[in-house]
Design an enzyme around this catalytic site. Structure first.
Site, PDB file in Angstrom:
ATOM      1  N   GLU A   1      15.035 -40.226  96.119  1.00  0.00           N
ATOM      2  CA  GLU A   1      15.993 -40.959  96.935  1.00  0.00           C
ATOM      3  C   GLU A   1      17.368 -40.304  96.938  1.00  0.00           C
ATOM      4  OE1 GLU A   1      14.355 -45.478  96.928  1.00  0.00           O
ATOM      5  OE2 GLU A   1      15.397 -44.878  95.095  1.00  0.00           O
TER       6      GLU A   1
ATOM      7  N   TYR B   1      36.019 -62.073  96.459  1.00  0.00           N
ATOM      8  CA  TYR B   1      35.703 -60.788  95.837  1.00  0.00           C
ATOM      9  C   TYR B   1      34.575 -60.065  96.552  1.00  0.00           C
ATOM     10  CZ  TYR B   1      39.012 -61.620  92.159  1.00  0.00           C
ATOM     11  OH  TYR B   1      40.193 -61.835  91.482  1.00  0.00           O
TER      12      TYR B   1
END
Length: 214
Positions: free
Chosen positions: A79, A125
Site C-alpha cells: 500500500e 476538533y
C-alpha cells in the site's frame, strides 16, 4: 540535500512509538495499517509489508528516495502507493497514516453516506483536524485506479476514506497525522453510536469559523 543521521534516527524512533501506541489501543490489528514520514530531503520512511505496528524495528523500516524508489530496509508495504499519492498532491505533508480501524471501516461500508463528506461535523476538533472527508470508491488491493482516485481527492483533502477498507490521513508532522486519524476514528464511533437518533451537528457558520483555527 541529505538528511542528518540524527534526524533520520529520531523519525525512525517516532514511527515505532506511534505504531505501538496505535496498536496497543486496538486502532489497528494483526499486520494491518501502515505509517510513513518524510525526511527533510524528501526521502520517505515507511513501515514494511507484513509488519505489525505493535512490533516495529526502527532499523528495518523501508526507505524510499524522494522519487519513490525503494533503496533500503525490508520489503515495502503493497500500500506504499497510497502514501506516495498523498505526498505528491500535498507538498506540505510530513507524514501519512493508513489504518483499517474498526469504526472508520464500518462507516465506509454504509450505503447511505455522502461520498463528498462522509461524516457530519459532530465536534470542533474533527472539523479542525480532518475537515471534510470524501469517500473513495472500492477498488481491489493494488489496483492502480485506486492510486489515481486517491490522488485526485488529495489535491483538496488531507484525509480520505477508502470504501470497505479504511482511512488515509496526512499531516504536516507525524503527530498531526496520528491525531487526525484518531479524531476521525472517534468521530466515526460517535456517528455509529448516534445512528437513528436526532443529532445537532455544528452549523455551517460554526464550521466556517473553525477553519481559521486549524
Amino acid at each position: 540535500m541529505t538528511a542528518t543521521i540524527s534526524e533520520e534516527t529520531r523519525l525512525r524512533d517516532a514511527i515505532v512509538r506511534v505504531g505501538a501506541s496505535i496498536f496497543d489501543r486496538a486502532l489497528t490489528f494483526g499486520s494491518t495499517g501502515n505509517i510513513s514520514a518524510r525526511l527533510s530531503n524528501g526521502e520517505l520512511l515507511m513501515t514494511p509489508t507484513n509488519a505489525s505496528l505493535g512490533d516495529l524495528d526502527a532499523a528495518r523500516l523501508s526507505r524510499f528516495t524522494a522519487e519513490g524508489v525503494h533503496v533500503d530496509g525490508d520489503k515495502p508495504t503493497k500500500e506504499a502507493f497510497l502514501h506516495r499519492c498523498m505526498y505528491c498532491e500535498r507538498p506540505g505533508a510530513g507524514a501519512v497514516v493508513h489504518l483499517h480501524s474498526t469504526y472508520s471501516v464500518a462507516v465506509s461500508i454504509l450505503a447511505d453516506v455522502d461520498p463528498d463528506d462522509v461524516l457530519p461535523p459532530l465536534t470542533a476538533y474533527y472539523v479542525m483536524r480532518v475537515g471534510t472527508l470524501p469517500l473513495i470508491p472500492y477498488y481491489p488491493p493494488g489496483d492502480e485506479s485506486l492510486a489515481r482516485a486517491v490522488g485526485e481527492k488529495a489535491k483538496h483533502h488531507g484525509a480520505v476514506l477508502l470504501a470497505n477498507h479504511g482511512p488515509v490521513v496526512s499531516g504536516a508532522t507525524l503527530a498531526e497525522a496520528q491525531y487526525a486519524t484518531e479524531e476521525l476514528e472517534e468521530t466515526a464511533k460517535l456517528h455509529l453510536l448516534l445512528d437513528g437518533r436526532a443529532i445537532r451537528p455544528l452549523t455551517p457558520a460554526q464550521v466556517e469559523a473553525l477553519k481559521t483555527k486549524r
